[in-house]
Design a protein around this motif. Sequence first.
Motif, mmCIF file in Angstrom:
data_model
loop_
_atom_site.group_PDB
_atom_site.id
_atom_site.type_symbol
_atom_site.label_atom_id
_atom_site.label_comp_id
_atom_site.label_asym_id
_atom_site.label_seq_id
_atom_site.Cartn_x
_atom_site.Cartn_y
_atom_site.Cartn_z
ATOM 1 N N VAL A 172 8.811 28.387 124.121
ATOM 2 C CA VAL A 172 8.875 27.087 123.448
ATOM 3 C C VAL A 172 9.337 27.324 122.018
ATOM 4 O O VAL A 172 8.895 28.263 121.363
ATOM 5 C CB VAL A 172 7.493 26.386 123.413
ATOM 6 N N SER A 173 10.233 26.478 121.533
ATOM 7 C CA SER A 173 10.700 26.633 120.154
ATOM 8 C C SER A 173 10.724 25.271 119.469
ATOM 9 O O SER A 173 10.830 24.242 120.129
ATOM 10 C CB SER A 173 12.103 27.247 120.151
ATOM 11 N N PRO A 174 10.581 25.255 118.155
ATOM 12 C CA PRO A 174 10.485 23.977 117.445
ATOM 13 C C PRO A 174 11.851 23.366 117.162
ATOM 14 O O PRO A 174 12.835 24.081 117.026
ATOM 15 C CB PRO A 174 9.808 24.366 116.141
ATOM 16 N N THR A 175 11.895 22.065 117.086
ATOM 17 C CA THR A 175 13.146 21.372 116.798
ATOM 18 C C THR A 175 12.879 20.220 115.840
ATOM 19 O O THR A 175 11.737 19.950 115.497
ATOM 20 C CB THR A 175 13.734 20.746 118.074
ATOM 21 N N GLY A 176 13.915 19.530 115.494
ATOM 22 C CA GLY A 176 13.734 18.313 114.706
ATOM 23 C C GLY A 176 14.636 18.282 113.500
ATOM 24 O O GLY A 176 14.824 19.285 112.833
ATOM 25 N N SER A 177 15.216 17.131 113.288
ATOM 26 C CA SER A 177 16.030 16.962 112.103
ATOM 27 C C SER A 177 16.196 15.464 111.854
ATOM 28 O O SER A 177 15.482 14.662 112.439
ATOM 29 C CB SER A 177 17.384 17.632 112.287
ATOM 30 N N TRP A 178 17.166 15.124 111.035
ATOM 31 C CA TRP A 178 17.338 13.714 110.678
ATOM 32 C C TRP A 178 18.079 12.949 111.763
ATOM 33 O O TRP A 178 18.893 13.512 112.484
ATOM 34 C CB TRP A 178 18.029 13.603 109.328
ATOM 35 N N GLN A 179 17.748 11.655 111.843
ATOM 36 C CA GLN A 179 18.292 10.821 112.904
ATOM 37 C C GLN A 179 18.870 9.526 112.339
ATOM 38 O O GLN A 179 18.621 9.172 111.201
ATOM 39 C CB GLN A 179 17.188 10.426 113.882
ATOM 40 N N LEU A 180 19.592 8.831 113.212
ATOM 41 C CA LEU A 180 20.150 7.527 112.849
ATOM 42 C C LEU A 180 19.405 6.438 113.600
ATOM 43 O O LEU A 180 19.057 6.621 114.768
ATOM 44 C CB LEU A 180 21.616 7.461 113.258
ATOM 45 N N ALA A 181 19.160 5.328 112.934
ATOM 46 C CA ALA A 181 18.529 4.210 113.627
ATOM 47 C C ALA A 181 19.050 2.897 113.068
ATOM 48 O O ALA A 181 19.490 2.816 111.927
ATOM 49 C CB ALA A 181 17.012 4.278 113.471
ATOM 50 N N MET A 182 18.995 1.889 113.929
ATOM 51 C CA MET A 182 19.459 0.563 113.546
ATOM 52 C C MET A 182 18.237 -0.221 113.074
ATOM 53 O O MET A 182 17.189 -0.182 113.711
ATOM 54 C CB MET A 182 20.056 -0.060 114.803
ATOM 55 N N THR A 183 18.348 -0.913 111.957
ATOM 56 C CA THR A 183 17.189 -1.655 111.475
ATOM 57 C C THR A 183 17.046 -2.961 112.253
ATOM 58 O O THR A 183 18.025 -3.490 112.787
ATOM 59 C CB THR A 183 17.329 -1.970 109.975
#
Lengths: 437, 292
Positions: free
Chosen positions: A313-324
């Motif tokens: 298992v390895s960690p992930t995650g970063s910035w994302q885009l979303a619609m308001t």
Amino acid sequence: MKRKLLGFAALSILSVGLLAGCGGGNSKKESSDPGDIKIWVQFSDETPEGVAWQEIVDGFNKENEGKYKAVTEYIPRSGSGGGYEDKVNAAITTNGLPDVITLDGPNTAAYAHSGVIAPLDDYLKDADMDDVLDSIIQQGTYDGKMYAFGFSESNVGVYYNKEMFKEAGITEEQLPTLDNPWTWSDFSKISEILTKHFEGPAIDMQIASNDEMLTYAYTPFIWSNGGDVVNEEGTKATDYFNDSKTVEALEFVQSLVKNGYTTISPIEKGFETGKYPMLLSGSWTIFDLEENYKDIDYGILPYPVSDTTKELVSPTGSWQLAMTTKTEKKDASAAFIKYATSTESSRIMSLGNSVLPIRNSTIELIKDEVSEGMRTLMEQNQRSGHARPVVVAYPQVSRAFQQAIQDISYFEENKDVQKVADTRAEEMQQAIDNSLK
Amino acid sequence: MFKKPTLKDNIIGYGFLSPALILLAIFLVIPVGMVFYYAFTDYYLLTPDARQFIGLENFQRLIKDPIFIKSIWNTAKFVVWIIPVQLGAALGMALIINKQRKGNIFFKVAFFAPVVMSLVVISILWLYLLNPNEGLINTLLTKIGLPSQPFLTSPKQAMYTIVFVSAWQGAGYQMLLFLGGMQNIPNDVYEAAEIDGFSKFQQFRYITMPLLKPTTIFVVLTTLISAFKLIIQPMVMAQGGPMNSTMTMVYYIYQTGFTDRMVGYSSSIALIFTTMIGLITLAQRKLIKEDN
């Protein structure tokens, strides 16, 4: 008398005017064009990320000329994470959010739960979601719906100094691979050899970092052992964070400090300057090593896995885009998010900013262009990436987690790991309960 | 000669004051009022419109919040230690500089320089100096045969380390105040004392100290108030850790409000904090009045 009063009024109005002048420029200039969308991003246009981003936006605008037009506002984050978030928070209060915003992975639940961002599922039907890494879908999903779409990914591995390994007599065959990763006992054994040989800690695991890095890099140990921080719904921490499987993983981490394999007071840049043979760190360190420490001959090894499950298992995650939820240009916004997370956009982002791709197809496309270390992390991500817990009270849960790691690293003060886990689990549970009220 | 101001004069006066008054209202009075109100609501940063009045719930939670209780103790610990350490250092430095001698300029600059530097810069600087492995301080300690110290990574030492660094940073300013006070004491008092056979220490004890009293009171007051507001040094040097040993009240207000997004909860801490400082200030004023 009247004239004086008038004078007073005039002065007051003048001063109010002056004040208003300070806050000016915020008046809304809503364009009537249904295709014009505004995007806020958390970096500056001068960074490699900003340059890659602008290339993506230009591509979108060119492809959709006459139909949609995206305009980016660059709002860099300050060192402590403020700046961008402050602006978003202020905009929430004043109803001034743009059409599309970026947000950090662990923020998904809070923003979705509060109705700041809108679900994207209806728009993603033709976005080839099977090609997207699981970790990206995990971190963007709340309550069964996809709310946010990561446009880059990250991963962590064990950096090792090839020369120092050779010097300590560790052979190529002893090294773990993605197909055959090292168990906690293997990892401890190699650490012991290195610790003895170099008379100092074998690895800087950034255990003293006291910040999000701890949650990010130490959760995989728990997951690998079959434990968890919270349940899948993000509603329960007790019975999860203080479960025996979790405690076992925490005890392993504690044993690393206790045996002197790692340290809570590492030498600054110890790995980069050849003082420590290993370093637990993210993909960004590759960039640093290749820019500033060219003398270090390094490789990247996978995460150590639990002896019982042997699951990588390895960690992930970063910035994302979303619609308001505030946007009136849903189609244009969704079209942009889809474009910015396409195979081609992910390629531009990854190569331009030394981050990991978000799609399998992009990995195929660029794997011969990137360094060996980057390739290991990309592949580890594909096989074993696990996003952080999706909970509304993430800041508190993450902090309780960080403090648990810190507590156990002070092994003399906290011999009883179960007790630490119980206390912190209760803290998490309280925060979760309060946030869901 | 003094003429009672007429209504007209008053209006003109307030007219000129109005820009300042409006600024004060917008940036101080109104926000304080809002904090007072928010303290009794469940204001969550991401859903400002959904906030509801929840009475004393925030305060009930606070009583049971171990980090909050700890932050009060930590703040108190800092205040109790910083006053003797910083004032002692400031007084000592002022005594060194007060004498006319060569090299004074050097001491003045050296003592005062930290005051003009940013707290963040100073915190980072000391972070390097105090590094357990290669920091200058520990290198020196081991050179003279003492064991190297964990300073900021030990829950027992971290707050004292921050007391020391903060005192080092702030003492220069108070040194100036003490110096001003000392130079206001007429020289003939000392001359007379010398003729009467006072030793240097007796001069200090029976002349300098009593005559410096107004300055000392002012310095203690200002130090006390600013010490309560400690946030930057623990934030930069230890992130409130290890094990919350440097979590202060103001830092916790910041953390609950902006990191955890619990604006209502954060406001209730701020309200308690304001009340505490208010009470202390009142008590001090009373003490000083009785004294005079």
